[in-house]
Design a protein around this motif. Structure first.
Motif, PDB file in Angstrom:
ATOM      1  N   ASP A 120       0.861  -1.188   0.000  1.00 39.27           N
ATOM      2  CA  ASP A 120       0.000   0.000   0.000  1.00 39.27           C
ATOM      3  C   ASP A 120       0.891   1.230   0.000  1.00 39.27           C
ATOM      4  N   ILE A 121       0.800   2.012  -1.070  1.00 36.36           N
ATOM      5  CA  ILE A 121       1.626   3.212  -1.216  1.00 36.36           C
ATOM      6  C   ILE A 121       0.827   4.411  -0.722  1.00 36.36           C
ATOM      7  N   GLY A 122       1.403   5.133   0.250  1.00 36.38           N
ATOM      8  CA  GLY A 122       0.688   6.224   0.901  1.00 36.38           C
ATOM      9  C   GLY A 122      -0.248   5.675   1.956  1.00 36.38           C
ATOM     10  N   SER A 123       0.304   4.875   2.848  1.00 36.07           N
ATOM     11  CA  SER A 123      -0.513   4.090   3.783  1.00 36.07           C
ATOM     12  C   SER A 123      -1.066   4.892   4.952  1.00 36.07           C
ATOM     13  N   GLY A 124      -0.696   6.160   5.071  1.00 31.82           N
ATOM     14  CA  GLY A 124      -1.285   7.015   6.095  1.00 31.82           C
ATOM     15  C   GLY A 124      -1.079   6.464   7.495  1.00 31.82           C
ATOM     16  N   THR A 125      -2.129   6.433   8.275  1.00 31.45           N
ATOM     17  CA  THR A 125      -2.045   5.962   9.665  1.00 31.45           C
ATOM     18  C   THR A 125      -2.209   4.459   9.785  1.00 31.45           C
ATOM     19  N   GLY A 126      -2.307   3.753   8.665  1.00 30.01           N
ATOM     20  CA  GLY A 126      -2.243   2.296   8.693  1.00 30.01           C
ATOM     21  C   GLY A 126      -3.545   1.546   8.881  1.00 30.01           C
TER      22      GLY A 126
ATOM     23  N   GLU B  36       4.934   5.335   3.378  1.00 30.78           N
ATOM     24  CA  GLU B  36       4.284   6.583   3.764  1.00 30.78           C
ATOM     25  C   GLU B  36       5.335   7.688   3.923  1.00 30.78           C
ATOM     26  N   PRO B  37       5.176   8.831   3.226  1.00 33.51           N
ATOM     27  CA  PRO B  37       6.184   9.886   3.298  1.00 33.51           C
ATOM     28  C   PRO B  37       6.149  10.705   4.582  1.00 33.51           C
ATOM     29  N   ASP B  38       5.014  10.764   5.257  1.00 35.47           N
ATOM     30  CA  ASP B  38       4.863  11.669   6.398  1.00 35.47           C
ATOM     31  C   ASP B  38       5.296  11.006   7.708  1.00 35.47           C
TER      32      ASP B  38
ATOM     33  N   TRP C 231      -4.704   4.461  -2.444  1.00 33.44           N
ATOM     34  CA  TRP C 231      -6.018   5.019  -2.148  1.00 33.44           C
ATOM     35  C   TRP C 231      -5.892   6.534  -2.000  1.00 33.44           C
ATOM     36  N   HIS C 232      -6.296   7.265  -3.028  1.00 31.34           N
ATOM     37  CA  HIS C 232      -6.218   8.725  -3.020  1.00 31.34           C
ATOM     38  C   HIS C 232      -4.794   9.201  -2.732  1.00 31.34           C
TER      39      HIS C 232
END
Length: 297
Positions: free
Chosen positions: A105-111, A128-130, A165-166
């Motif tokens: 998952d690319i850009g997985s955010g808070t998981g 996740e870049p952040d 996802w977005h």
């Protein structure tokens, strides 16, 4: 700032300014959105480069990084997330033909999505870049997401499914990412990409106030035709499209707030309902579209 003389999606010089939109989340700055007459894609003009865009994500209102439940709209988002996670799992299973497998998952955010898939038996990897989002993923779900630059160090053809996802609309190195995704997925695997659709019914109504323009964080704005054209350049074929029906409600509620300065629940819900009903009948008019893809043979 990045100023483009050609379309970043297809390279055409047939571009012109279509509208302007404001960054309501962080900076309150205004940005031009340009349209390509060749592929019908759009892009945000004069965006910060990758080294300087980070400050535009620094907000407690940015839900994919903070998990905030402040405000009515964010609470509504959380109330339907379980349904959304189940839908995402079903799309991955259907597209890959597997109940369990390897997932990137690319850009997985808070998981949250990776956690849901892991509990379903999938072997998951998140990028996740952040820094804050990666920290929150570890604290909330025990997900150890990797910095996104690790995308180019992963072993080729190791994933049964790759999801975004977005996220694609945020990526500066758009073509490089798509080329790498094609290399990382197994030959019979699936690539699943969800992006907002500026040709949706709610986008047509709210115009520059449409929340899914989300400038300058959204570098590109896709039509279905533009997505298929972009993916084809990298040997990726769209085999099916799915409507993300709940996005129309969330985006319309937020757009109504931007347009009127008030959280007008009934008006936002009504326009979200119109988008929802239209999206069920015609996927290409849905607020957000999930593109289920395979590697071209």
């Amino acid at each position: 700032m990045i100023y483009r003389n050609t379309c970043p999606l297809c390279g055409s010089s047939q571009i012109h300014e279509a509208l302007t939109a404001k960054d309501y989340t962080v900076s309150k700055e205004t940005f031009g959105i340009w349209h390509c007459g060749t592929c019908t894609g759009r892009f945000t003009q004069n965006v910060p480069d990758g080294a300087h865009i980070g400050k535009y994500y620094q907000s407690q209102e940015y839900i994919s990084h903070t998990e905030t439940k402040e405000g009515l709209i964010n609470r509504l988002y959380h109330s339907v997330r379980k349904i959304t996670l189940r839908s995402k799992q079903n799309w991955v299973r259907s597209a890959s033909g597997l109940k369990q497998g390897t997932l990137l998952d690319i850009g997985s955010g808070t998981g949250a999505f990776l956690h849901y898939m892991k509990t379903g038996g999938w072997n998951v990897t998140g990028l996740e870049p952040d820094d804050t989002a990666r920290h929150n993923a570890k604290q909330l779900y025990q997900i150890e997401a990797l910095p996104v630059d690790q995308l180019f160090t992963l072993q080729q053809q190791q994933f049964d499914a790759i999801t975004m996802w977005h996220v694609l609309e945020h990526v500066h190195e758009l073509h490089r990412y798509l080329e790498q995704m094609r290399k990382l997925v197994k030959p019979e695997g699936a690539i699943i990409i969800a992006v907002p659709n500026y040709t949706s019914l709610d986008a047509s109504y709210y115009k520059g106030f449409w929340a899914a323009y989300d400038v300058p964080r959204h570098l590109y704005h896709f039509s279905p035709a533009a997505m298929e054209s972009l993916l084809a350049q990298h040997g990726i074929t769209v085999v099916k499209k799915h409507p993300m029906v709940f996005d129309g409600f969330y985006v319309s509620l937020l757009s109504e707030k931007y347009k009127t300065g008030k959280s007008r629940l009934l008006q936002g819900f009504w326009h979200g309902l119109r988008s929802y009903r239209r999206g069920l009948k015609e996927v290409d008019r849905c607020s957000s579209i999930v593109y289920e893809c395979k590697i071209s043979s």
